[in-house]
Design a protein around this motif. Structure first.
Motif, PDB file in Angstrom:
ATOM      1  N   GLU A   1       0.833  -1.205   0.000  1.00 53.37           N
ATOM      2  CA  GLU A   1       0.000   0.000   0.000  1.00 53.37           C
ATOM      3  C   GLU A   1       0.867   1.254   0.000  1.00 53.37           C
ATOM      4  OE1 GLU A   1      -3.127   2.923   1.006  1.00 53.37           O
ATOM      5  OE2 GLU A   1      -3.029   1.076  -0.156  1.00 53.37           O
ATOM      6  N   LEU A   2       1.860   1.292   0.889  1.00 54.26           N
ATOM      7  CA  LEU A   2       2.707   2.475   1.004  1.00 54.26           C
ATOM      8  C   LEU A   2       3.588   2.652  -0.232  1.00 54.26           C
ATOM      9  CD1 LEU A   2       3.625   4.829   2.740  1.00 54.26           C
ATOM     10  CD2 LEU A   2       5.306   3.319   3.805  1.00 54.26           C
ATOM     11  N   GLU A   3       4.115   1.554  -0.769  1.00 50.55           N
ATOM     12  CA  GLU A   3       4.989   1.628  -1.934  1.00 50.55           C
ATOM     13  C   GLU A   3       4.236   2.191  -3.137  1.00 50.55           C
ATOM     14  OE1 GLU A   3       8.423  -1.153  -4.015  1.00 50.55           O
ATOM     15  OE2 GLU A   3       6.839  -2.088  -2.818  1.00 50.55           O
ATOM     16  N   LYS A   4       2.999   1.762  -3.311  1.00 55.18           N
ATOM     17  CA  LYS A   4       2.187   2.255  -4.424  1.00 55.18           C
ATOM     18  C   LYS A   4       1.936   3.750  -4.304  1.00 55.18           C
ATOM     19  CE  LYS A   4      -2.425   1.766  -6.463  1.00 55.18           C
ATOM     20  NZ  LYS A   4      -3.718   1.037  -6.388  1.00 55.18           N
ATOM     21  N   LYS A   5       1.559   4.203  -3.114  1.00 55.07           N
ATOM     22  CA  LYS A   5       1.228   5.613  -2.919  1.00 55.07           C
ATOM     23  C   LYS A   5       2.483   6.491  -3.009  1.00 55.07           C
ATOM     24  CE  LYS A   5      -3.046   4.529  -2.349  1.00 55.07           C
ATOM     25  NZ  LYS A   5      -3.747   4.519  -1.072  1.00 55.07           N
ATOM     26  N   ILE A   6       3.592   6.005  -2.486  1.00 55.16           N
ATOM     27  CA  ILE A   6       4.827   6.784  -2.554  1.00 55.16           C
ATOM     28  C   ILE A   6       5.329   6.896  -3.997  1.00 55.16           C
ATOM     29  CG2 ILE A   6       7.289   6.779  -1.957  1.00 55.16           C
ATOM     30  CD1 ILE A   6       6.584   5.857   0.794  1.00 55.16           C
ATOM     31  N   SER A   7       5.162   5.844  -4.773  1.00 53.68           N
ATOM     32  CA  SER A   7       5.651   5.866  -6.153  1.00 53.68           C
ATOM     33  C   SER A   7       4.976   6.952  -6.965  1.00 53.68           C
ATOM     34  CB  SER A   7       5.429   4.511  -6.818  1.00 53.68           C
ATOM     35  OG  SER A   7       4.068   4.263  -7.055  1.00 53.68           O
ATOM     36  N   VAL A   8       3.723   7.263  -6.645  1.00 52.17           N
ATOM     37  CA  VAL A   8       3.026   8.361  -7.311  1.00 52.17           C
ATOM     38  C   VAL A   8       3.462   9.699  -6.722  1.00 52.17           C
ATOM     39  CG1 VAL A   8       0.787   9.401  -7.828  1.00 52.17           C
ATOM     40  CG2 VAL A   8       1.050   6.910  -7.877  1.00 52.17           C
ATOM     41  N   ALA A   9       3.462   9.788  -5.402  1.00 54.96           N
ATOM     42  CA  ALA A   9       3.742  11.059  -4.732  1.00 54.96           C
ATOM     43  C   ALA A   9       5.179  11.523  -4.928  1.00 54.96           C
ATOM     44  CB  ALA A   9       3.431  10.940  -3.243  1.00 54.96           C
ATOM     45  N   ALA A  10       6.132  10.604  -4.878  1.00 51.17           N
ATOM     46  CA  ALA A  10       7.546  10.995  -4.915  1.00 51.17           C
ATOM     47  C   ALA A  10       7.929  11.656  -6.234  1.00 51.17           C
ATOM     48  CB  ALA A  10       8.439   9.782  -4.657  1.00 51.17           C
ATOM     49  N   ASN A  11       7.223  11.336  -7.311  1.00 50.70           N
ATOM     50  CA  ASN A  11       7.529  11.955  -8.604  1.00 50.70           C
ATOM     51  C   ASN A  11       7.188  13.436  -8.631  1.00 50.70           C
ATOM     52  OD1 ASN A  11       8.602   9.698  -9.823  1.00 50.70           O
ATOM     53  ND2 ASN A  11       6.655   9.025 -10.670  1.00 50.70           N
ATOM     54  N   ALA A  12       6.312  13.864  -7.738  1.00 49.37           N
ATOM     55  CA  ALA A  12       5.929  15.272  -7.684  1.00 49.37           C
ATOM     56  C   ALA A  12       6.875  16.095  -6.831  1.00 49.37           C
ATOM     57  CB  ALA A  12       4.503  15.408  -7.141  1.00 49.37           C
ATOM     58  N   VAL A  13       7.783  15.444  -6.141  1.00 50.46           N
ATOM     59  CA  VAL A  13       8.711  16.153  -5.261  1.00 50.46           C
ATOM     60  C   VAL A  13       9.704  16.948  -6.101  1.00 50.46           C
ATOM     61  CG1 VAL A  13      10.570  15.838  -3.590  1.00 50.46           C
ATOM     62  CG2 VAL A  13       8.468  14.494  -3.404  1.00 50.46           C
ATOM     63  N   GLY A  14       9.965  18.173  -5.687  1.00 47.49           N
ATOM     64  CA  GLY A  14      10.905  19.014  -6.412  1.00 47.49           C
ATOM     65  C   GLY A  14      12.325  18.487  -6.307  1.00 47.49           C
ATOM     66  N   SER A  15      12.985  18.270  -7.451  1.00 49.94           N
ATOM     67  CA  SER A  15      14.355  17.765  -7.441  1.00 49.94           C
ATOM     68  C   SER A  15      15.376  18.885  -7.307  1.00 49.94           C
ATOM     69  CB  SER A  15      14.623  16.961  -8.721  1.00 49.94           C
ATOM     70  OG  SER A  15      14.389  17.760  -9.859  1.00 49.94           O
ATOM     71  N   LYS A  16      15.030  20.069  -7.840  1.00 52.15           N
ATOM     72  CA  LYS A  16      15.931  21.217  -7.758  1.00 52.15           C
ATOM     73  C   LYS A  16      15.219  22.318  -6.987  1.00 52.15           C
ATOM     74  CE  LYS A  16      18.148  20.172 -12.196  1.00 52.15           C
ATOM     75  NZ  LYS A  16      18.436  20.661 -13.567  1.00 52.15           N
ATOM     76  N   THR A  17      15.449  22.353  -5.700  1.00 53.11           N
ATOM     77  CA  THR A  17      14.760  23.334  -4.866  1.00 53.11           C
ATOM     78  C   THR A  17      15.662  23.761  -3.719  1.00 53.11           C
ATOM     79  OG1 THR A  17      12.858  23.696  -3.407  1.00 53.11           O
ATOM     80  CG2 THR A  17      13.674  21.440  -3.570  1.00 53.11           C
ATOM     81  N   VAL A  18      15.550  25.021  -3.354  1.00 53.55           N
ATOM     82  CA  VAL A  18      16.332  25.528  -2.224  1.00 53.55           C
ATOM     83  C   VAL A  18      15.581  25.340  -0.913  1.00 53.55           C
ATOM     84  CG1 VAL A  18      17.593  27.192  -3.618  1.00 53.55           C
ATOM     85  CG2 VAL A  18      15.416  27.870  -2.591  1.00 53.55           C
ATOM     86  N   ASP A  19      14.305  24.972  -1.001  1.00 53.56           N
ATOM     87  CA  ASP A  19      13.504  24.791   0.202  1.00 53.56           C
ATOM     88  C   ASP A  19      13.439  23.302   0.546  1.00 53.56           C
ATOM     89  OD1 ASP A  19      11.724  24.781   2.261  1.00 53.56           O
ATOM     90  OD2 ASP A  19      10.217  26.032   1.270  1.00 53.56           O
ATOM     91  N   PRO A  20      14.060  22.859   1.613  1.00 53.66           N
ATOM     92  CA  PRO A  20      14.104  21.429   1.953  1.00 53.66           C
ATOM     93  C   PRO A  20      12.724  20.807   2.138  1.00 53.66           C
ATOM     94  CG  PRO A  20      15.700  22.665   3.251  1.00 53.66           C
ATOM     95  CD  PRO A  20      14.843  23.678   2.556  1.00 53.66           C
ATOM     96  N   ILE A  21      11.724  21.602   2.533  1.00 52.15           N
ATOM     97  CA  ILE A  21      10.387  21.041   2.766  1.00 52.15           C
ATOM     98  C   ILE A  21       9.795  20.476   1.481  1.00 52.15           C
ATOM     99  CG2 ILE A  21       9.048  23.148   2.358  1.00 52.15           C
ATOM    100  CD1 ILE A  21       8.411  20.713   5.251  1.00 52.15           C
ATOM    101  N   LEU A  22      10.222  21.012   0.325  1.00 46.57           N
ATOM    102  CA  LEU A  22       9.692  20.541  -0.954  1.00 46.57           C
ATOM    103  C   LEU A  22      10.317  19.223  -1.392  1.00 46.57           C
ATOM    104  CD1 LEU A  22       9.418  23.857  -3.015  1.00 46.57           C
ATOM    105  CD2 LEU A  22       7.641  22.672  -1.709  1.00 46.57           C
ATOM    106  N   GLN A  23      11.341  18.784  -0.667  1.00 49.69           N
ATOM    107  CA  GLN A  23      11.930  17.469  -0.936  1.00 49.69           C
ATOM    108  C   GLN A  23      11.316  16.392  -0.056  1.00 49.69           C
ATOM    109  OE1 GLN A  23      16.110  18.285  -0.324  1.00 49.69           O
ATOM    110  NE2 GLN A  23      16.390  18.953  -2.444  1.00 49.69           N
TER     111      GLN A  23
END
Length: 366
Positions: free
Chosen positions: A10-32
């Motif tokens: 359950e967690l792996e499926k949901k994270i696989s979708v959510a993690a792609n939306a995480v900012g890869s180039k960001t100065v704000d750590p909260i966006l990672q």
């Protein structure tokens, strides 16, 4: 302190979708980070400020409530590699403990989870439903044509147009164009652009979900698409998409029909030389024969010949072979049609029945 149990799948499926939306180039750590929120229900949030993902988690043995933010990529890698089905989360005073079988991870979390960006879900707007399989097919037919240049904001994404009961998706990088349309049950007319990153996130959601129907909402600033307990919210690109109808040829002087696989096999051999030369293939149409030619000053020359059905004039024209290859591969039928205006104008690629999608490719100079 809060804690809960969750199944790894359950967690792996949901994270696989959510993690792609995480900012890869960001100065704000909260966006990672992924934000976990345990209030009335347990949800995770991810965003790069252009795309937001909200996923409901099915958890059990919940104790306490609150929220915490943890590095998305770190958590994703941990969850993929634990070797038991159940994972116990425990959070207290900025420390997150994950236990799975004999493994135990003590992780740091973001010190201010309340700073995680939130997005308002408007009640007003246009709302409709789409079959998941239909949207998946439409995205696959056009996404590869979108520009990868972030500076080309109007083309660095996919144009959506609803008009007269049809939904059209259009993508172009300035050298080629892909268009697909489907009859849908949408009463309103509208159009917008979604960024390439948002479209890839949406495509990932569709590939992960088992839901047959998607719920779509558009409020003229954002689009949100829900598949069961996962919702992707995307800000539209505030640009004007070029008038794609202007590049659609109206009259053709030459039309050829050929076998898809035979052409692709010939083109594959052509590309052995073309990629070592000027990335160009010459198409010579004459008396129901198509000759493909490519040359490299350093490596040599290649010629391929296939039989075709020809209507209209003989023609000689040059193209980028990669563009031809990618477009022809998307044609689902066995027979492909090339439609030519002349040796300087865009060429249209479609199936024999011009079935719901087509491609436009610009020639290259000799």
């Amino acid at each position: 302190m809060l804690s809960f149990l969750i199944n790894k799948s359950e967690l792996e499926k949901k994270i696989s979708v959510a993690a792609n939306a995480v900012g890869s180039k960001t100065v704000d750590p909260i966006l990672q980070c992924l934000l976990f929120s345990l209030e009335n229900e347990t949800q995770i949030y991810a965003t790069d400020m252009q795309t937001f993902v909200i996923s409901k988690l099915n958890v059990y043995e919940i104790n306490g409530n609150g929220k915490f933010a943890v590095d998305a990529k770190l958590l994703e890698e941990i969850v993929k590699n634990v070797d038991t089905e159940q994972i116990l989360f425990s959070y207290d005073m900025g420390k997150l403990v994950l236990k799975s079988g004999k493994s135990s991870f003590n992780l740091s979390t973001h010190s201010e989870p309340d700073k995680f960006p939130q997005i308002e879900l408007e009640e007003s707007g246009i709302k409709f439903e789409l079959e998941t399989s239909i949207l998946s097919e439409m995205i696959d037919r056009v996404l590869f044509c979108a520009s990868t240049e972030s500076a080309m904001r109007a083309l660095n994404g996919v144009y959506w147009e609803a008009k007269g009961g049809y939904l059209r998706l259009v993508a172009s990088d300035g050298y080629r164009l892909a268009l697909t349309e489907q009859k849908v049950n949408i009463d309103a007319d509208f159009d917008f652009i979604l960024s390439l990153k948002s479209m890839k996130e949406l495509d990932n959601l569709i590939k992960q979900t088992d839901e047959p129907i998607l719920t779509v909402k558009f409020d003229h600033k954002k689009v949100w698409i829900s598949a069961g307990d996962i919702t992707v919210i995307m800000r539209i690109v505030e640009e004007v998409f070029p008038d794609y109808k202007r590049v659609l040829p109206k009259v053709f002087k030459t039309r050829i029909i050929f076998n898809k696989e035979e052409f692709l096999e010939a083109l594959k051999r052509i590309m052995i030389i073309s990629k070592r030369g000027d990335e160009k293939v010459r198409l010579q149409i004459n008396d129901n024969i198509l000759v493909l030619n490519s040359q490299s000053p350093e490596y040599g020359e290649v010629n391929e010949e296939i039989s075709i059905e020809q209507e209209g004039e003989d023609l000689s024209i040059n193209f980028n072979p990669k563009f031809l290859n990618e477009a022809v591969k998307k044609i689902e039928e066995d027979e492909v049609v090339f439609n030519f205006v002349d040796d300087l104008s865009p060429m249209q690629i479609n199936s024999k029945d011009v079935n719901e999608y087509l491609y436009i490719v610009l020639p290259v100079r000799a």
